[in-house]
Design an enzyme around this catalytic site. Sequence first.
Site, PDB file in Angstrom:
ATOM      1  N   ARG A 108       7.523  75.742 -29.026  1.00  0.00           N
ATOM      2  CA  ARG A 108       7.470  74.342 -28.940  1.00  0.00           C
ATOM      3  C   ARG A 108       6.555  73.549 -30.202  1.00  0.00           C
ATOM      4  O   ARG A 108       5.382  74.187 -30.355  1.00  0.00           O
ATOM      5  CB  ARG A 108       6.746  73.774 -27.896  1.00  0.00           C
ATOM      6  CG  ARG A 108       6.587  72.128 -27.881  1.00  0.00           C
ATOM      7  CD  ARG A 108       5.895  71.737 -26.398  1.00  0.00           C
ATOM      8  NE  ARG A 108       5.753  70.362 -26.467  1.00  0.00           N
ATOM      9  CZ  ARG A 108       6.415  69.367 -25.819  1.00  0.00           C
ATOM     10  NH1 ARG A 108       7.439  70.034 -25.246  1.00  0.00           N
ATOM     11  NH2 ARG A 108       5.885  68.232 -25.684  1.00  0.00           N
ATOM     12  N   ASP A 231      12.904  56.978 -24.002  1.00  0.00           N
ATOM     13  CA  ASP A 231      11.827  57.860 -24.526  1.00  0.00           C
ATOM     14  C   ASP A 231      10.865  56.903 -25.229  1.00  0.00           C
ATOM     15  O   ASP A 231      11.232  55.949 -25.534  1.00  0.00           O
ATOM     16  CB  ASP A 231      12.354  58.949 -25.252  1.00  0.00           C
ATOM     17  CG  ASP A 231      11.541  60.139 -25.703  1.00  0.00           C
ATOM     18  OD1 ASP A 231      10.583  60.169 -25.067  1.00  0.00           O
ATOM     19  OD2 ASP A 231      11.797  60.939 -26.647  1.00  0.00           O
TER      20      ASP A 231
END
Length: 330
Positions: A108, A231
């Site tokens: 990530r 988002d």
Amino acid sequence: MGFNLKNRSFLTLMDFTTEEINYLLNLSAKLKADKYAGIFSKNLLNKNIALIFEKPSTRTRCAFVVAAYDEGAHPEYLGKGDIQLGKKETVADTARVLGRMFDGIQFRGFSHNTVTELAKYSGVPVWNGLTDKFHPTQVLADLLTIRENFGALKGKKLCFVGDGRNNMANSLMIGAVKMGMDFRILAPSELFPQPELVKECKRIAKETGGKITLSSNINQAVKDADVIYTDVWVSMGEEAEYEKRIALLKPFQVNSKMMKATGKKSTIFLHCLPAFHNRDTIVGEDVYQKYNLDAMEVTEDVFESSQSKVWDEAENRVHTIKAVMVATLG
């Protein structure tokens, strides 16, 4: 029908067919049902998983850890200060070392090139927990949540509202067209996705019966939508963009008026989280005072409504990540 995904990396849903994505969703549902029934098959017993995090995380980190332990694997967290990745050692060299010690690697971070290089050199499955371009494990959880609510994906209308160029918009567009959905992006034209990606997704849509619409017209974009998805307006690493992004996206805030504009009481709301849904979550007193905001991308009443399925969606990160690891390693 089962699929042999063993030793495959999971970097973007673009690399997977409709049938393979369906297989992962079916496996996710089975593993979820098994967990609820107290059945743990330990499909990853004695496997060691490296979890590389350049960016902090709540859901991705916790989901990988819980999924790994549930299936009998040992997860090792490697923060940006814990290893030499990209500092004293190249990504390729780090990949070759970790590949000798671990059975799978999660990454990530910022650059999508990093996760592709890890996959190229490690010799083991690599899973993308988020990069600047894509967030495929999140989209699997989103698709599972939509399927749980509506029973199917094909033909369902999914509208993403906000920054149409970000990794979530990219990944949702790919996932939606792969599954034959009617996908809309509602955004100011300055924040429409990259034309190359739209072109490729439209090509896929012709094969699957999917559809893509880019629009700045709220009523047009949300009409008949089964899912409204948003988002954050500013992603990690883009904090300098707050002022510009708020000015662009304030008219596109998801609120009760937008939810009613779908014309459906059955419409659900999704958000990958974290969400700036009230003054407690907005970064800095000056931001909401300057722009007269009580929330950013979604209002509190929508976020906390019965239409909001964000907690189911967050939980489903565990089950879908578990499915990816079991399918590629188990």
